[in-house]
Motif scaffolding. Sequence first.
Motif, PDB file in Angstrom:
ATOM      1  N   TYR A  84      42.795 -35.678  75.546  1.00 55.65           N
ATOM      2  CA  TYR A  84      42.712 -34.106  76.578  1.00 55.65           C
ATOM      3  C   TYR A  84      41.421 -34.199  76.526  1.00 55.65           C
ATOM      4  N   ARG A  85      40.960 -33.121  76.873  1.00 54.37           N
ATOM      5  CA  ARG A  85      39.641 -32.312  77.672  1.00 54.37           C
ATOM      6  C   ARG A  85      39.340 -30.192  76.971  1.00 54.37           C
ATOM      7  N   PRO A  86      38.565 -30.181  76.980  1.00 55.62           N
ATOM      8  CA  PRO A  86      38.428 -28.573  77.218  1.00 55.62           C
ATOM      9  C   PRO A  86      38.583 -28.417  78.620  1.00 55.62           C
ATOM     10  N   GLY A  87      38.930 -27.489  79.280  1.00 58.09           N
ATOM     11  CA  GLY A  87      39.062 -26.757  80.740  1.00 58.09           C
ATOM     12  C   GLY A  87      40.653 -27.481  80.594  1.00 58.09           C
ATOM     13  N   ASP A  88      41.620 -28.076  80.329  1.00 61.62           N
ATOM     14  CA  ASP A  88      42.757 -28.620  81.039  1.00 61.62           C
ATOM     15  C   ASP A  88      43.658 -27.713  80.905  1.00 61.62           C
ATOM     16  N   VAL A  89      44.770 -27.432  81.364  1.00 63.33           N
ATOM     17  CA  VAL A  89      45.460 -26.391  80.338  1.00 63.33           C
ATOM     18  C   VAL A  89      47.505 -27.463  80.831  1.00 63.33           C
ATOM     19  N   ILE A  90      47.833 -27.329  79.741  1.00 64.51           N
ATOM     20  CA  ILE A  90      48.976 -27.991  79.283  1.00 64.51           C
ATOM     21  C   ILE A  90      50.614 -26.755  79.060  1.00 64.51           C
ATOM     22  N   ARG A  91      51.558 -27.881  79.448  1.00 62.54           N
ATOM     23  CA  ARG A  91      52.584 -26.417  79.370  1.00 62.54           C
ATOM     24  C   ARG A  91      53.627 -26.841  77.976  1.00 62.54           C
ATOM     25  N   HIS A  92      53.853 -25.552  77.088  1.00 66.09           N
ATOM     26  CA  HIS A  92      54.144 -25.655  76.133  1.00 66.09           C
ATOM     27  C   HIS A  92      55.649 -26.298  76.503  1.00 66.09           C
ATOM     28  N   TYR A  93      56.577 -26.103  75.330  1.00 71.04           N
ATOM     29  CA  TYR A  93      57.725 -25.972  75.516  1.00 71.04           C
ATOM     30  C   TYR A  93      58.714 -24.934  75.621  1.00 71.04           C
ATOM     31  N   GLY A  94      59.035 -24.961  77.042  1.00 70.20           N
ATOM     32  CA  GLY A  94      59.899 -23.814  77.259  1.00 70.20           C
ATOM     33  C   GLY A  94      59.279 -23.200  78.598  1.00 70.20           C
ATOM     34  N   GLY A  95      57.649 -23.836  78.939  1.00 70.02           N
ATOM     35  CA  GLY A  95      56.797 -23.139  79.884  1.00 70.02           C
ATOM     36  C   GLY A  95      55.703 -22.888  79.962  1.00 70.02           C
ATOM     37  N   THR A  96      55.539 -21.755  78.675  1.00 66.01           N
ATOM     38  CA  THR A  96      53.737 -20.809  78.776  1.00 66.01           C
ATOM     39  C   THR A  96      52.939 -22.495  78.988  1.00 66.01           C
ATOM     40  N   THR A  97      51.846 -21.794  79.730  1.00 61.87           N
ATOM     41  CA  THR A  97      50.911 -22.520  79.678  1.00 61.87           C
ATOM     42  C   THR A  97      49.727 -21.784  78.699  1.00 61.87           C
ATOM     43  N   THR A  98      48.685 -22.625  78.212  1.00 59.85           N
ATOM     44  CA  THR A  98      47.440 -23.271  77.497  1.00 59.85           C
ATOM     45  C   THR A  98      46.127 -23.380  78.334  1.00 59.85           C
ATOM     46  N   GLU A  99      45.506 -22.825  78.443  1.00 62.95           N
ATOM     47  CA  GLU A  99      44.014 -23.404  79.282  1.00 62.95           C
ATOM     48  C   GLU A  99      43.395 -23.953  77.539  1.00 62.95           C
TER      49      GLU A  99
END
Length: 473
Positions: A302-317
């Motif tokens: 994974y890369r800096p700048g990616d957006v990931i979706r955690h368990y439950g739906g919250t997204t993180t930059e």
Amino acid sequence: MRLPVPTPLVAVEVADTLRRGVGRVVLASPGEPPVLGPGGADVEVTEEVTGKAGTTHKRNGHWVLGVGEGSPADWRTAGASLARALQGDAEGDGGTTFDVRLTDTADVQPFVLGLLLGGYRYRVTNEEAPKRLKSLRLVGAPSPDEVRRAVDLATATALTRDLANSPANVKDPAWLATTAAKLAGTVPGLEVEVRDENWLTREGFGGVLAVGNGSARPPRLVHLTWNGAPDAPHLVLVGKGITFDTGGISVKPADGMHLMRTDMAGGAAVIAAVIAIARRSLPIRVTGLVPCAENHVSGTAYRPGDVIRHYGGTTTEVTNTDAEGRLVLADAIAYAVRNLKPDALVDVATLTGAMKVSLGVRTGGLFATSDDLAAQLTEAGTRTGEAWWRMPLPEDLADDVQSDLADLRQCPPGPGGITAALFLREFTNGVPWAHLDIAGPARADKTYAEVVPGATGFATRTLVALAEHYHQP
């Protein structure tokens, strides 16, 4: 390769009588002259015998051990120094079993912790094991129950050290999860499930999957369950299980990277603590969750700048792939909150170098949304010889965790330990929560008290003591 897990510890026996033909240990306290304990009438006192905690002197096959002023720290130091001295003597063809004459005022728990952990040694070698100290008989122990409790705590601490010290070429996520399952399987009533990458994908553990995606060795989730009493409070423990951390694309400097085999020390503490809680049959419900992944550099990382979706739906930059611990913890915390209905939740992790700068290498950072939970953790640490310092969660920094691109920003500017805790808080949904940052005390580069170089097992005893005395406010 077969790794030495668990490491055998010295056997401790409690008895009322001395054995014939066995070397004896006499305790000494400071004084003018030093005050010797039972059996000291036949011991020659020379100038070098001071009674200072941890001093050891051999006299005619017997030993004089200084216990200092009798504080818990003095007793831990004394026990650890004695174990190292007797182990050295055993390797030099000395005795392998000794009797220790205690007094009614002996502080047994820290003394036994020192005895069992001070001589700890982890080596992966083809050499024949040296002759070792095998057993100690404590004569006149004021509380055999305290001895047994101390043995349980020391055994759990040593297991955490074993898991964290294990080299990462063997200790991939599957090995850690399988080893945890094998150890848990020996404890009646302790349930364990190991979830693989397919289950993690179906359930949406985006943080664990992102971090683990750079490695050819896929991630796992260890789920331990202890139901000690049906109506008891439910305590959930979450531990960071990064089996090796290169930093990912935000790669770490080469100096010190070899120590990243211990980056799963928080996960190891949770595994060992839950096993100890179950072995002691504590009347509490405890769940242990350990997300295991390897943070590697590759074309699939994974890369800096990616957006990931955690368990439950919250997204993180993602802004720094070397801040991977909070991403895997976030998934596990969100899963616990949604599915397990905890009364309290504690996570433990080697999370930020900032805490090492702030508190040094012998004190853990404690963040909490509950004053009562923070107090219980601090007291648990005091009872078991682990120091914690409560850190703030200032609201003026909370907005910095928010992202313009996603729901949250992984690494906002500012004090790194605090902002990491504030990020994790976003996933707790109001459940009483504490975050233990053990980046400093989880590993050591020199010997002190019961600690030896390598993984220390820090936080394990605190978690066990918390479960043993936990009460809801």
